[in-house]
Write a protein that holds these residues in place. Structure first.
Motif, mmCIF file in Angstrom:
data_model
loop_
_atom_site.group_PDB
_atom_site.id
_atom_site.type_symbol
_atom_site.label_atom_id
_atom_site.label_comp_id
_atom_site.label_asym_id
_atom_site.label_seq_id
_atom_site.Cartn_x
_atom_site.Cartn_y
_atom_site.Cartn_z
ATOM 1 N N GLY A 386 0.910 -1.180 0.060
ATOM 2 C CA GLY A 386 -0.157 0.022 0.180
ATOM 3 C C GLY A 386 0.878 1.291 -0.119
ATOM 4 N N ALA A 387 1.837 1.327 0.713
ATOM 5 C CA ALA A 387 2.960 2.530 1.003
ATOM 6 C C ALA A 387 3.550 2.755 -0.547
ATOM 7 C CB ALA A 387 3.846 2.160 1.848
ATOM 8 N N GLY A 388 3.927 1.764 -0.972
ATOM 9 C CA GLY A 388 4.732 1.903 -2.326
ATOM 10 C C GLY A 388 3.728 2.029 -3.657
ATOM 11 N N GLY A 389 2.302 1.589 -3.526
ATOM 12 C CA GLY A 389 1.313 1.876 -4.495
ATOM 13 C C GLY A 389 1.093 3.369 -4.447
ATOM 14 N N LEU A 390 0.969 3.945 -3.027
ATOM 15 C CA LEU A 390 0.486 5.249 -2.800
ATOM 16 C C LEU A 390 1.353 6.320 -3.227
ATOM 17 C CD1 LEU A 390 -1.544 7.304 -1.361
ATOM 18 C CD2 LEU A 390 -0.393 6.870 0.710
ATOM 19 N N LEU A 391 2.822 5.904 -3.073
ATOM 20 C CA LEU A 391 3.884 6.850 -3.237
ATOM 21 C C LEU A 391 3.851 7.098 -4.851
ATOM 22 C CD1 LEU A 391 6.064 8.699 -2.205
ATOM 23 C CD2 LEU A 391 7.767 6.594 -2.499
ATOM 24 N N VAL A 392 3.936 5.871 -5.655
ATOM 25 C CA VAL A 392 3.762 5.881 -7.051
ATOM 26 C C VAL A 392 2.550 6.648 -7.535
ATOM 27 C CG1 VAL A 392 3.799 4.635 -9.306
ATOM 28 C CG2 VAL A 392 5.241 3.934 -7.396
ATOM 29 N N ALA A 393 1.566 6.246 -7.178
ATOM 30 C CA ALA A 393 0.398 7.033 -7.703
ATOM 31 C C ALA A 393 0.116 8.444 -7.356
ATOM 32 C CB ALA A 393 -1.013 6.380 -7.092
ATOM 33 N N GLY A 394 0.733 9.025 -6.114
ATOM 34 C CA GLY A 394 0.802 10.205 -5.883
ATOM 35 C C GLY A 394 1.535 10.910 -6.711
ATOM 36 N N LEU A 395 2.635 10.308 -6.970
ATOM 37 C CA LEU A 395 3.673 11.212 -7.721
ATOM 38 C C LEU A 395 3.285 11.447 -9.360
ATOM 39 C CD1 LEU A 395 6.934 9.652 -6.726
ATOM 40 C CD2 LEU A 395 6.242 11.918 -6.262
ATOM 41 N N VAL A 396 2.470 10.280 -9.957
ATOM 42 C CA VAL A 396 1.914 10.144 -11.124
ATOM 43 C C VAL A 396 0.610 11.527 -11.140
ATOM 44 C CG1 VAL A 396 0.394 9.118 -12.765
ATOM 45 C CG2 VAL A 396 2.645 8.259 -11.843
ATOM 46 N N MET A 397 -0.198 11.172 -10.190
ATOM 47 C CA MET A 397 -1.353 12.136 -9.912
ATOM 48 C C MET A 397 -0.878 13.836 -9.703
ATOM 49 S SD MET A 397 -4.313 10.834 -10.434
ATOM 50 C CE MET A 397 -3.605 9.987 -11.851
ATOM 51 N N HIS A 398 0.227 13.846 -9.346
ATOM 52 C CA HIS A 398 0.714 15.306 -9.030
ATOM 53 C C HIS A 398 0.757 16.016 -10.152
ATOM 54 C CE1 HIS A 398 2.650 18.552 -6.807
ATOM 55 N NE2 HIS A 398 3.673 18.454 -7.891
ATOM 56 N N ARG A 399 0.914 15.259 -11.382
ATOM 57 C CA ARG A 399 1.081 15.946 -12.821
ATOM 58 C C ARG A 399 -0.341 16.583 -13.307
ATOM 59 N NH1 ARG A 399 5.483 14.716 -15.619
ATOM 60 N NH2 ARG A 399 4.233 14.912 -17.896
ATOM 61 N N LEU A 400 -1.635 15.944 -12.622
ATOM 62 C CA LEU A 400 -2.962 16.438 -13.015
ATOM 63 C C LEU A 400 -3.316 17.475 -11.938
ATOM 64 C CD1 LEU A 400 -5.373 15.862 -14.735
ATOM 65 C CD2 LEU A 400 -6.206 14.257 -13.040
ATOM 66 N N LYS A 401 -3.281 18.621 -12.331
ATOM 67 C CA LYS A 401 -3.335 19.682 -11.243
ATOM 68 C C LYS A 401 -4.753 19.734 -10.745
ATOM 69 C CE LYS A 401 1.007 20.517 -11.348
ATOM 70 N NZ LYS A 401 1.883 19.939 -10.410
ATOM 71 N N LEU A 402 -4.930 20.136 -9.350
ATOM 72 C CA LEU A 402 -6.213 20.450 -9.247
ATOM 73 C C LEU A 402 -6.811 21.986 -9.518
ATOM 74 C CD1 LEU A 402 -5.494 19.207 -5.274
ATOM 75 C CD2 LEU A 402 -7.209 18.204 -6.769
ATOM 76 N N PRO A 403 -8.159 21.864 -9.636
ATOM 77 C CA PRO A 403 -8.738 23.327 -10.411
ATOM 78 C C PRO A 403 -8.225 24.502 -8.936
ATOM 79 C CG PRO A 403 -10.278 21.920 -9.323
ATOM 80 C CD PRO A 403 -9.168 20.908 -9.401
ATOM 81 N N ALA A 404 -8.000 25.593 -9.637
ATOM 82 C CA ALA A 404 -7.500 26.810 -8.855
ATOM 83 C C ALA A 404 -8.652 27.173 -8.002
ATOM 84 C CB ALA A 404 -7.191 27.562 -9.531
ATOM 85 N N GLY A 405 -10.034 26.975 -8.582
ATOM 86 C CA GLY A 405 -11.129 27.240 -7.727
ATOM 87 C C GLY A 405 -11.487 28.932 -7.661
ATOM 88 N N ASP A 406 -11.061 29.582 -8.594
ATOM 89 C CA ASP A 406 -11.044 31.176 -8.627
ATOM 90 C C ASP A 406 -12.172 31.676 -9.427
ATOM 91 O OD1 ASP A 406 -10.135 30.472 -11.110
ATOM 92 O OD2 ASP A 406 -8.191 31.674 -10.684
ATOM 93 N N ALA A 407 -12.844 30.772 -9.893
ATOM 94 C CA ALA A 407 -14.274 31.278 -10.639
ATOM 95 C C ALA A 407 -15.216 31.777 -9.871
ATOM 96 C CB ALA A 407 -14.818 30.103 -11.623
ATOM 97 N N ASP A 408 -15.945 32.841 -10.164
ATOM 98 C CA ASP A 408 -16.989 33.699 -9.309
ATOM 99 C C ASP A 408 -18.390 32.748 -9.797
ATOM 100 O OD1 ASP A 408 -18.834 35.032 -8.151
ATOM 101 O OD2 ASP A 408 -18.275 37.102 -9.300
ATOM 102 N N MET A 409 -18.706 31.857 -8.700
ATOM 103 C CA MET A 409 -20.015 31.094 -8.782
ATOM 104 C C MET A 409 -21.122 31.645 -8.240
ATOM 105 S SD MET A 409 -18.077 28.813 -10.234
ATOM 106 C CE MET A 409 -19.164 27.483 -10.619
ATOM 107 N N VAL A 410 -21.171 33.118 -8.051
ATOM 108 C CA VAL A 410 -22.287 33.679 -7.529
ATOM 109 C C VAL A 410 -23.299 34.005 -8.586
ATOM 110 C CG1 VAL A 410 -23.189 35.900 -6.224
ATOM 111 C CG2 VAL A 410 -21.004 34.751 -5.613
#
Length: 532
Positions: A386-410
């Motif tokens: 589990g530790a090895g899989g988490l580390l590899v997956a985390g490094l790969v997923m780091h390339r897929l950036k989370l949304p900035a969330g700065d859009a005005d949703m009002v």
């Protein structure tokens, strides 16, 4: 801003009596739930030494949340929230009373324990979105963010107290007393909810029914690409990180040779670490963005799992679980915050319910999967994998950036009311909306690019079909069309369009060359003569 002002702002919601009472009651209720979970997990190790059986307790608690989070989010929006919460507390109390009686009489079996844990999970599934949804009702608008943060802090305070208290009660007095303490906590929560002087909202003529709201929530989720990124990142992280939660009772008992009290201390260490992580989170956010925070959480969690796999001294296990708690709350709040940032208010509960579904689905599948791996490789082997899989997956997923969330949703409220020849029944539909643009040939490519970006907004806000066509007799006449399921749903679209959506529409309108605004037409479905 000074530290004193920051502190005052962070704890300002507690100055409001209704929030303070319900917050305190919630902390007590969650403390009781953690005590119940400790007793159930430890009793399973008495009933069976099988890693798969022990992991099933974790899976039974999270599977209902995976299955019911979205319906729970819908019910939150259409039922009286106070009465709904009271009914849920009664359900949870009945589960703990049954566990208490069976434990006292020595009649508790593996199947009964898993089944009752599943029932407790149903209560948790129904309660989660509802507690989140009532926050704006309890505090001033400017205090909502602080109230949400306090709720997160309260959960981790309960996590730090409940497992340790549950382990001590279990070791000293047995499972019956531990379950009884949980029942008492539900009585306190019910009393607080009965005291809450909640005023019911006036009837909304555009209020959604269950199935319509359910479909609207799924449509939004399906069309929101930023939310897809958050859901994928969350699913990968929690699927691997679930190994440590599923196997921790066996780590305490088999690898570390501890008893129920020591298992409670381990879980308490996770809670204390989570509280510490929540307190230092502002400093971490000042140095790292959301992707950096998740990567740090991945690395720390993987290291902790690897250390536990080598059966360290008990004191070291307690220390590393402090770091696990800090990493866990970092990942949890960062991913949850990313989901919140891309959701407008009208669908926030349902969008968060989808997030909870993915979270608990990953935890459930991970628990079952890591239990099976533990059967084949042993607890230590499963933790290392589990530790090895988490580390590899985390490094790969780091390339897929989370949304900035700065859009005005009002909501922008810039759509004019549709013109009608006579009143239209709200349930009439489907409705076809046509918007006619005049676009010069030199702007055709840019216009199509802009309007296809607008397509996702149409679908998020309620359209189930969308397209753009050109006039065969005039290539510069372009018609955008989209369909919604009813007239009421189209009227809701008018209230859902956000300022960010208005900006997208503005880019499209910039290519309209007509002397007036684009012509908008609404077409209603009609039955054939004689049809009902």
């Amino acid at each position: 801003m000074s530290a004193s002002k920051t502190s005052k702002s962070s704890f300002a919601p507690l100055a409001q009596p209704v929030f303070a009472v319900l917050w305190a009651a919630t902390v007590l209720g969650n403390t009781g739930s953690f005590m119940r979970d400790v007793a159930s997990s430890w009793l399973m190790t008495d009933l069976s030494a099988s890693p798969a059986a022990v992991a099933m307790v974790q899976a039974a608690g999270t599977l209902p949340i995976f299955l019911l989070a979205i319906p729970a989010g819908v019910l939150t929006d259409i039922l009286d929230r106070r009465k709904f919460l009271i009914a849920i507390q009664l359900l949870l109390a009945s589960v703990s009373i049954t566990l208490m009686v069976l434990a006292q009489t020595g009649m508790l079996s593996i199947s009964a324990l898993i089944g009752l844990t599943f029932m407790g999970g149903i209560g948790a599934a129904l309660m989660g979105p509802t507690w989140q949804a009532i926050v704006p009702e309890l505090v001033k608008r400017e205090d909502v963010k602080s109230a949400v943060a306090l709720n997160s802090l309260g959960i981790n305070v309960a996590r730090s107290i409940g497992p340790a208290a549950g382990g001590l009660l279990l070791a000293a007095f047995g499972a019956g007393v531990t379950y009884g303490a949980d029942v008492a906590s539900y009585i306190i929560v019910i009393a607080a909810l009965l005291w809450w002087p909640r005023v019911s909202n006036a009837n909304d003529t555009l209020a959604e029914g269950f199935f319509g709201a359910f479909r609207a929530g799924l449509r939004y989720t399906r069309a929101s690409r930023p939310l897809h990124v958050v859901l994928l990142r969350a699913a990968i992280f929690f699927a691997f990180a679930s190994a440590v939660w599923a196997l921790l009772p066996l780590v305490a008992r088999q690898l570390l040779g501890g008893d129920a009290g020591f298992y409670g201390i381990l879980l308490g260490a996770v809670g204390v670490g989570a509280v510490g992580g929540a307190l230092i989170m502002p400093r971490l956010r000042a140095r790292l963005d959301a992707d950096g925070l998740v990567l740090v959480a991945v690395i720390v969690t993987a290291v902790v799992m690897a250390v536990l796999s080598f059966a360290p001294p008990r004191w070291l296990a307690v220390v590393v679980l402090l770091f696990l708690g800090a990493a866990w709350i970092t990942a949890l709040t960062t991913l949850n915050g990313a989901a919140q940032s891309v959701l407008p208010n009208w669908v926030r509960g349902r969008g968060l319910a989808v997030y909870l579904t993915v979270f608990n689905g990953a935890m459930t599948a991970g628990s079952i999967g890591w239990g099976a791996v533990g059967e084949a490789t042993g607890v230590s082997g499963a933790l290392l994998l589990g530790a090895g899989g988490l580390l590899v997956a985390g490094l790969v997923m780091h390339r897929l950036k989370l949304p900035a969330g700065d859009a005005d949703m009002v909501p922008s409220n810039h759509w004019p009311e549709p013109l009608v020849a006579e009143p239209v029944a709200h349930d009439r539909g489907p409705v076809l909306i046509l918007i006619e643009y005049h676009v010069e040939k030199k702007h055709r490519t840019a216009f199509l690019h802009a309007i296809h970006a607008l397509a996702q907004e149409r679908r998020r806000d309620g359209a189930y079909g969308w397209g753009v066509t050109e006039d065969a007799a005039d290539a510069e006449k372009m018609v955008e069309w989209f369909m919604v399921e009813s007239w009421a749903e189209h009227l809701r679209q008018h209230k859902r369009v956000s300022n960010a959506d208005a900006d997208l529409q503005g880019k499209v309108l910039a290519y309209h060359a007509g002397p007036e605004k684009p012509v908008v037409r609404h077409f209603l479905s009609i039955n054939r003569p004689g049809a009902v």
